[in-house]
Design a protein around this motif. Sequence first.
Motif, short mmCIF file in Angstrom:
data_model
loop_
_atom_site.label_atom_id
_atom_site.label_comp_id
_atom_site.label_asym_id
_atom_site.label_seq_id
_atom_site.Cartn_x
_atom_site.Cartn_y
_atom_site.Cartn_z
N LEU A 5 50.24 -37.31 55.60
CA LEU A 5 49.50 -37.80 54.41
C LEU A 5 50.25 -37.60 53.06
CD1 LEU A 5 46.85 -38.11 53.04
CD2 LEU A 5 46.20 -35.60 53.22
N TRP A 57 48.59 -45.55 56.43
CA TRP A 57 47.27 -45.01 56.72
C TRP A 57 46.73 -44.66 58.08
CZ3 TRP A 57 44.73 -41.66 54.12
CH2 TRP A 57 44.80 -41.69 52.79
N THR A 60 48.23 -41.73 59.48
CA THR A 60 47.64 -40.52 58.73
C THR A 60 46.25 -40.03 59.49
OG1 THR A 60 48.82 -40.76 56.45
CG2 THR A 60 46.77 -39.42 56.63
#
Length: 135
Positions: A5, A57, A60
């Motif tokens: 992240l 993403w 994450t």
Amino acid sequence: MNNTLKLTLAYMAVLFVASSLPSTPDTVLVWDPFALLDPVIQNFLHLPAYGLLALLWIKTLNESGVQAPFNMVAAVAIASAFGMITEFSQVWVPGRYPSVLDWLFDSTGALVSVGLLRLGQRQSPSATLGPSYDA
């Protein structure tokens, strides 16, 4: 906050800063090395930039427990929305302007990278950033 992240948010910060650099005759060579490139090449650089953002993403979200295909859809949506935000923010940057075409390149880069990942998962389960999804 996990490391993936942090990396994803740091990459988003880099993209935002790059999109916020002024593009005036006085600053273009100092602040914007991309200005030396042909505008067509500049547009195409949006594809890998936002493709990588979507892949980050996915990783994450996967580490947060969001599984495929939801992590893939969310990653494309986040990358596309962020592209829209960075384009809109250029209203306030000297010498820059928002471009729907740039946003389309951002969104296309995210969609293509996720599509290629998905295709790779179908071909080889080891080519994944998380659990594969077989529909």
